[in-house]
Scaffold this active site. Sequence first.
Site: not given
Ligand code: IPM
Ligand code: MN
Length: 363
Positions: A138, A197, A231, A255, A259
């Site tokens: 990042y 990894k 993975d 990140d 999700d």
């Molecule tokens: C998160 C989001 C952010 C990230 C984006 C919106 C910049 O996906 O908070 O996980 O990648 O950290």
């Molecule tokens: Mn995210």
Amino acid sequence: MGKSYNIAVMPGDGTGPEVTVEAVKVLKAVADKFDFKVNLTDYDFGGERYKRTGEILPDSGVEAFRQHDAILLGAIGHPDVKPGILEKGILLKARFALDQYINLRPVKLFPGVETPLKDKGPEHIDYVVVRENTGGIYTGTGGISMKGTPHEVAVQSMVYNRFQVERCLRYAFEYARKYGKKSRGKGQENTLGLVGKTNVLTYVFDLWERAFHEIGAADYADIRRDYYHVDATCMWMVKSPEWFDVLVTSNMFGDIITDLGAITQGGMGIAAGGNINPEGVSMFEPIGGSAPKYTGQGVINPLAAICAAGMMLQILGEDDAANTIEQAVMHVTGTKLKSLAAGRMGYTTSQVGDLVADHAVNG
Ligand code: IPM
Ligand code: MN
């Protein structure tokens, strides 16, 4: 009278303001009950202000945030603004400027919530991801040369130094000691799993792995240490999530896997996250987006925002109030809501806030 907290509230875009109202409702209800005070200051950073003034999150806004004990965020993202501008200009800017180097993301399935994982229930899905939040790919250097030619080169480096890795690992070990499964009466030992990894990224994750075992052996011998490739982690998150207790990982991997974690706990209507500077000002958010198509209809689920407010209280040290919010949310998911999905809850956004606030106060 107990403590008093100055909270910056940034409702943001889309359904952000609606869910933030409910989070604030619950916050005020538990503040009265547990005898602390919250002083709230609203900030209108987001897509509408950007369209009106061209301003995203000015340095004066960051300075204002520094004067608070915490920040409660609704949602960032506006249909008229090109993707990336607000995310980078508000969310990432606040994370970096306030050095919120931890992103704390619990993955917990509440009662009554449907998970896409076959044969899994709340007893299986209950772990926390500690994501490094201000480094790695990042912020690594990069660039493009010979753009538009067949020889175009693009570079974006994953860069970590020992300091960044070590402070993140120490936070994760401390977290595992305090809130791991053993400490919560849910397991034999507190466990921290490093997600990396090491078989391919032999520089960056060698640093992470060495630091992990050095620090762990020296200062956290009471905490069991596991290692997983990223993975394989995705596979186990689906197949055997009950293995996990506290996981720690880099920014990009965190990140991605969170999700996946969010969807296993019922999706974006329930997942909350904290951008934490343990020595400074932290920011709490529902991790779903601004869901613009539902704006103003009173159908969006506010539970993720309410959970974010709960996490804020946990980090501020109001553990009883934080637990009370979580218990109330579990009561509402377990006995009231038909679904977490927008428009299918069986209640309006505001009614869900009322249900949580009422159970938090009256039991
Ligand atoms: C998160 C989001 C952010 C990230 C984006 C919106 C910049 O996906 O908070 O996980 O990648 O950290
Ligand atoms: Mn995210």
